[in-house]
Design a protein around this motif. Structure first.
Motif, PDB file in Angstrom:
ATOM      1  N   THR A 142     -44.693  42.234 -11.943  1.00  0.00           N
ATOM      2  CA  THR A 142     -45.089  41.493 -10.731  1.00  0.00           C
ATOM      3  C   THR A 142     -46.007  40.298 -11.016  1.00  0.00           C
ATOM      4  OG1 THR A 142     -46.917  42.999 -10.263  1.00  0.00           O
ATOM      5  CG2 THR A 142     -44.808  43.525  -9.248  1.00  0.00           C
ATOM      6  N   ARG A 143     -46.859  40.391 -12.027  1.00  0.00           N
ATOM      7  CA  ARG A 143     -47.755  39.254 -12.292  1.00  0.00           C
ATOM      8  C   ARG A 143     -46.983  38.061 -12.826  1.00  0.00           C
ATOM      9  NH1 ARG A 143     -50.374  37.499 -16.857  1.00  0.00           N
ATOM     10  NH2 ARG A 143     -49.779  39.405 -17.958  1.00  0.00           N
ATOM     11  N   LEU A 144     -46.046  38.316 -13.724  1.00  0.00           N
ATOM     12  CA  LEU A 144     -45.300  37.212 -14.329  1.00  0.00           C
ATOM     13  C   LEU A 144     -44.042  36.857 -13.533  1.00  0.00           C
ATOM     14  CD1 LEU A 144     -45.464  38.235 -18.102  1.00  0.00           C
ATOM     15  CD2 LEU A 144     -46.960  36.665 -16.876  1.00  0.00           C
ATOM     16  N   ASP A 145     -43.730  37.671 -12.530  1.00  0.00           N
ATOM     17  CA  ASP A 145     -42.524  37.481 -11.730  1.00  0.00           C
ATOM     18  C   ASP A 145     -41.297  37.357 -12.637  1.00  0.00           C
ATOM     19  OD1 ASP A 145     -40.904  37.166  -9.561  1.00  0.00           O
ATOM     20  OD2 ASP A 145     -41.311  35.025  -9.314  1.00  0.00           O
ATOM     21  N   LYS A 146     -41.161  38.320 -13.536  1.00  0.00           N
ATOM     22  CA  LYS A 146     -39.960  38.292 -14.379  1.00  0.00           C
ATOM     23  C   LYS A 146     -39.438  39.701 -14.653  1.00  0.00           C
ATOM     24  CE  LYS A 146     -41.345  38.260 -19.174  1.00  0.00           C
ATOM     25  NZ  LYS A 146     -41.520  37.510 -20.392  1.00  0.00           N
ATOM     26  N   SER A 147     -38.204  39.765 -15.132  1.00  0.00           N
ATOM     27  CA  SER A 147     -37.593  41.067 -15.410  1.00  0.00           C
ATOM     28  C   SER A 147     -37.891  41.485 -16.834  1.00  0.00           C
ATOM     29  CB  SER A 147     -36.082  40.966 -15.268  1.00  0.00           C
ATOM     30  OG  SER A 147     -35.745  41.021 -13.925  1.00  0.00           O
ATOM     31  N   VAL A 148     -38.210  42.761 -16.996  1.00  0.00           N
ATOM     32  CA  VAL A 148     -38.453  43.266 -18.353  1.00  0.00           C
ATOM     33  C   VAL A 148     -37.718  44.595 -18.492  1.00  0.00           C
ATOM     34  CG1 VAL A 148     -40.693  42.182 -18.813  1.00  0.00           C
ATOM     35  CG2 VAL A 148     -40.627  44.296 -17.492  1.00  0.00           C
ATOM     36  N   ARG A 149     -37.294  44.904 -19.720  1.00  0.00           N
ATOM     37  CA  ARG A 149     -36.692  46.225 -19.928  1.00  0.00           C
ATOM     38  C   ARG A 149     -37.142  46.788 -21.276  1.00  0.00           C
ATOM     39  NH1 ARG A 149     -31.604  45.819 -22.966  1.00  0.00           N
ATOM     40  NH2 ARG A 149     -30.794  47.784 -22.169  1.00  0.00           N
TER      41      ARG A 149
ATOM     42  N   ILE B 162     -53.968  44.255 -19.175  1.00  0.00           N
ATOM     43  CA  ILE B 162     -54.430  45.473 -18.508  1.00  0.00           C
ATOM     44  C   ILE B 162     -54.303  45.294 -16.991  1.00  0.00           C
ATOM     45  CG2 ILE B 162     -56.480  46.872 -18.049  1.00  0.00           C
ATOM     46  CD1 ILE B 162     -56.089  47.247 -20.879  1.00  0.00           C
ATOM     47  N   GLY B 163     -53.752  46.293 -16.325  1.00  0.00           N
ATOM     48  CA  GLY B 163     -53.632  46.228 -14.863  1.00  0.00           C
ATOM     49  C   GLY B 163     -52.271  45.742 -14.386  1.00  0.00           C
ATOM     50  N   ASP B 164     -51.415  45.283 -15.295  1.00  0.00           N
ATOM     51  CA  ASP B 164     -50.099  44.785 -14.870  1.00  0.00           C
ATOM     52  C   ASP B 164     -49.263  45.901 -14.252  1.00  0.00           C
ATOM     53  OD1 ASP B 164     -50.546  42.221 -15.517  1.00  0.00           O
ATOM     54  OD2 ASP B 164     -49.444  42.217 -17.407  1.00  0.00           O
ATOM     55  N   THR B 165     -48.500  45.503 -13.236  1.00  0.00           N
ATOM     56  CA  THR B 165     -47.701  46.469 -12.484  1.00  0.00           C
ATOM     57  C   THR B 165     -46.214  46.211 -12.680  1.00  0.00           C
ATOM     58  OG1 THR B 165     -49.457  46.626 -10.836  1.00  0.00           O
ATOM     59  CG2 THR B 165     -47.272  47.338 -10.149  1.00  0.00           C
ATOM     60  N   LEU B 166     -45.427  47.270 -12.837  1.00  0.00           N
ATOM     61  CA  LEU B 166     -43.971  47.171 -12.880  1.00  0.00           C
ATOM     62  C   LEU B 166     -43.397  47.850 -11.646  1.00  0.00           C
ATOM     63  CD1 LEU B 166     -43.032  48.106 -16.580  1.00  0.00           C
ATOM     64  CD2 LEU B 166     -43.387  45.834 -15.611  1.00  0.00           C
ATOM     65  N   THR B 167     -42.371  47.247 -11.057  1.00  0.00           N
ATOM     66  CA  THR B 167     -41.732  47.834  -9.879  1.00  0.00           C
ATOM     67  C   THR B 167     -40.220  47.615  -9.984  1.00  0.00           C
ATOM     68  OG1 THR B 167     -41.685  45.828  -8.534  1.00  0.00           O
ATOM     69  CG2 THR B 167     -43.715  47.100  -8.472  1.00  0.00           C
ATOM     70  N   GLU B 168     -39.507  48.069  -8.942  1.00  0.00           N
ATOM     71  CA  GLU B 168     -38.067  47.780  -8.912  1.00  0.00           C
ATOM     72  C   GLU B 168     -37.796  46.535  -8.095  1.00  0.00           C
ATOM     73  OE1 GLU B 168     -35.261  50.923  -8.375  1.00  0.00           O
ATOM     74  OE2 GLU B 168     -36.570  52.407  -9.324  1.00  0.00           O
ATOM     75  N   GLY B 169     -38.774  45.691  -7.917  1.00  0.00           N
ATOM     76  CA  GLY B 169     -38.556  44.428  -7.223  1.00  0.00           C
ATOM     77  C   GLY B 169     -39.658  44.080  -6.239  1.00  0.00           C
ATOM     78  N   GLU B 170     -40.309  45.103  -5.693  1.00  0.00           N
ATOM     79  CA  GLU B 170     -41.348  44.831  -4.697  1.00  0.00           C
ATOM     80  C   GLU B 170     -42.556  44.152  -5.344  1.00  0.00           C
ATOM     81  OE1 GLU B 170     -42.484  48.322  -2.528  1.00  0.00           O
ATOM     82  OE2 GLU B 170     -43.926  47.219  -1.284  1.00  0.00           O
ATOM     83  N   ASP B 171     -43.146  43.212  -4.600  1.00  0.00           N
ATOM     84  CA  ASP B 171     -44.313  42.515  -5.116  1.00  0.00           C
ATOM     85  C   ASP B 171     -45.578  43.251  -4.734  1.00  0.00           C
ATOM     86  OD1 ASP B 171     -43.951  40.343  -6.782  1.00  0.00           O
ATOM     87  OD2 ASP B 171     -42.980  39.244  -5.148  1.00  0.00           O
TER      88      ASP B 171
END
Ligand code: G4P
Length: 531
Positions: free
Chosen positions: A331-338, A372-381
């Motif tokens: 969400t912070r970088l607004d990009k997809s990661v896997r 530290i603190g970065d969030t991963l989601t399935e699309g929601e900001d």
């Protein structure tokens, strides 16, 4: 029950905290022995940062390297999957501990019965109280001549600003320690010096039975009766909900090294400790049962070996199911990661995992994408709340010694502070870089790592600053005016929030009194908005 409901119901994720030397490592080891995660005593010791190593940070880093393997220890007990998140014992790494506390659902606090509440314990408990984290207290080293248990409980309540409720009670202490009486089970557990025993010597004893007198002696039996009467009179009946709301901490007595009182602690923990619950983010509270995966990074561990520059980001799963190889939204970088090789820490060996459930911690190989603190989601900001920055205590200005390498220095210090090694503030004029830490050791670590990992040489100029306060105001004009007035005493943190850099607590107080329109915050957590 759905699969995810079942998995959540099984999970207990917690940390053991203590002042160094109170017995955290010993207790961790005994819990792992019960869970069958390790076979021999001594297996956890390697994780401990030794006291003698304080002047040799390379040695500490080596030991920190070892500690990656024990950062999360998972074991099964009574059909539960228990994750212990390790926290470094060394004071200079206290910030690591604070961050780990944001990823747990509860805490076991170990107190040395001889020393009582020590300084570091107070700070750690402040962090727990900020989130109302449920706490169980284990008073350790009862085989040593310690303080009177009632005095200890008073001290805990006063210094930790927390109500306590004993659930076991010691019969004597030190050389004449006879064991503990379990106030709920109404059984006496007899103490024996025994560093390897796992089974207990227990007897179901009514307090007024003559058998109690025979077993512990008349004088001690009478003392116990008196103590129990006093406890039942003074302390409220134990209530799980009050514990879960963080308002009251149940207390157990024992001796970790003798494996005494540990099973009772673990049994109670299994019965009362919370399972993964809803967590606040900047937009809404997220329930672990939600279908969609969310999680956040609470710790980043760098490998300081220049041949292996990989970092490991520790992700706590908060909702849904984390799946290997799936694309997630950073969400912070607004990009997809896997992540093709996420791993878990089951049975103390690193294992690639296909799935992770709420409460789990997953290790992700990182090449510098995470902070530290970065969030991963399935699309929601959304952004998980509550990885606070606390005021550092030591501040130094970073001076570049090689103008040709200023880009490397810039990148290096950014990445190191993203990992949470220290906090970086920018001060005007001249974009000066001020680094704040909680221990001298970090300056050595940063200097070494900048040189060896980024090829940038630096030196430090000590500063008088000893406090950083994040400042806000409802009136934008007032804050601008204050910033202009304070000039070089204002720095900006990594998110560009203004921070007042003060020489002393007294100076903070004076500024607070003289500027009623400005709010001074001791942590960066004021940014948290939704719950
Ligand atoms: P820490 O992780 O909180 O820093 O503490 P750790 O478990 O390493 O324990 C610190 C010291 O206290 C250790 O002794 C350990 O053996 C001792 N200890 C732990 N529990 C008890 C207890 O119930 N009773 C007594 N008497 N001592 C206890 P050390 O001498 O530093 O290390 P070691 O040589 O024994 O391993």
């Amino acid at each position: 029950m759905s699969k995810i409901e079942q998995e959540i119901a099984k999970r207990r994720t917690f940390a053991i905290i203590s002042h160094p030397d109170a017995g955290k490592t010993t207790l961790t080891e005994k819990l792992l022995l019960f869970g069958g995660a390790i076979q021999t005593a001594g297996a956890v010791k390697s994780n401990k940062i030794k006291k003698t190593a304080t002047s040799d940070f390379m040695e500490i880093e080596k030991q920190r390297g070892i500690s990656v393997a024990t950062s999360v220890m998972t074991f099964e007990y009574n059909d539960l999957l228990i994750n212990i998140l390790d926290t470094p014992g060394h004071k200079d790494f206290a910030e690591d501990t604070y961050r780990t506390l944001t990823a747990v659902d509860s805490v076991i606090l170990v107190i040395d019965c001889v020393k009582g509440v020590e300084e570091q314990t107070e700070r750690l408990m402040e962090v727990c109280r900020m989130r109302d984290t449920p706490v169980i207290i284990f008073i350790n080293k009862m085989d040593r001549e310690g303080q009177n248990p009632f005095d200890l409980l008073d001290e805990l309540e006063q210094k930790l600003n927390l109500k306590v409720r004993p659930l076991t009670w010691p019969v004597n202490g030190g050389a004449t320690f006879k064991g503990v009486y379990h106030l709920l089970e109404k059984q006496m557990y007899f103490f024996k010096v025994n560093k390897t025993k796992v089974e207990d010597d227990v007897a179901l004893l009514e307090l007024d039975s003559s058998e109690l007198d025979q077993k512990v002696g008349e004088r001690d039996a009478n003392q116990l009766r008196e103590d129990v009467e006093l406890i039942e009179g003074v302390y409220d009946t134990f209530n799980r909900d009050t514990y879960l709301s963080g308002k009251v901490a149940p207390v157990f007595f024992g001796s970790a090294v003798n494996n005494f009182g540990v099973r009772e602690l673990l049994e109670a923990f299994c019965q009362i400790s919370p399972l993964p619950a809803a967590r606040p983010t900047n937009v809404r509270s997220v329930d672990p049962l939600e279908k969609k995966f969310t999680g956040f990074v609470f710790k980043i561990h760098a490998n300081i070996d220049p041949r292996h520059r990989d970092r490991i980001a520790f992700l706590r799963v908060c909702s849904g199911i984390f799946e290997r190889g799936k694309f997630y939204h950073h969400t912070r970088l607004d990009k997809s990661v896997r992540f093709s090789n996420p791993y878990s820490f089951m049975a103390s060996a690193k294992e690639v995992v296909d799935e992770g459930f709420p409460g789990d911690v997953i290790g992700l190989y990182d090449t510098g994408t995470f902070k530290i603190g970065d969030t991963l989601t399935e699309g929601e900001d959304l952004q998980y709340a509550g990885i606070p920055s606390f005021s550092p205590e030591i501040f130094k200005e970073l001076i570049n010694l090689d103008p040709m390498k200023s880009k490397q220095l810039e990148k290096g210090i950014q990445q190191l502070t993203d990992e949470g090694v220290a906090q970086l503030f920018t001060v005007q004029p001249g974009n000066r870089k001020v680094v704040g830490t909680v221990g001298e050791l970090q300056f050595e670590v940063i200097q070494y790592r900048l040189e060896h990992e980024y090829g940038a040489k630096c030196r430090w100029i000590p500063m008088n600053t000893s406090r950083a306060c994040w400042i806000t105001s409802e009136d934008p004009k007032k804050i601008q005016e204050y910033i202009r007035l304070k000039g070089t005493q204002i720095g900006y943190d990594k998110d560009d929030n203004p921070v007042f850099l003060a020489d002393s607590e007294w100076m903070v107080r004076m500024n607070r009194d003289n500027n009623p329109d400005i709010q001074f915050h001791t942590t960066s957590e004021f940014k948290v908005t939704a719950g």
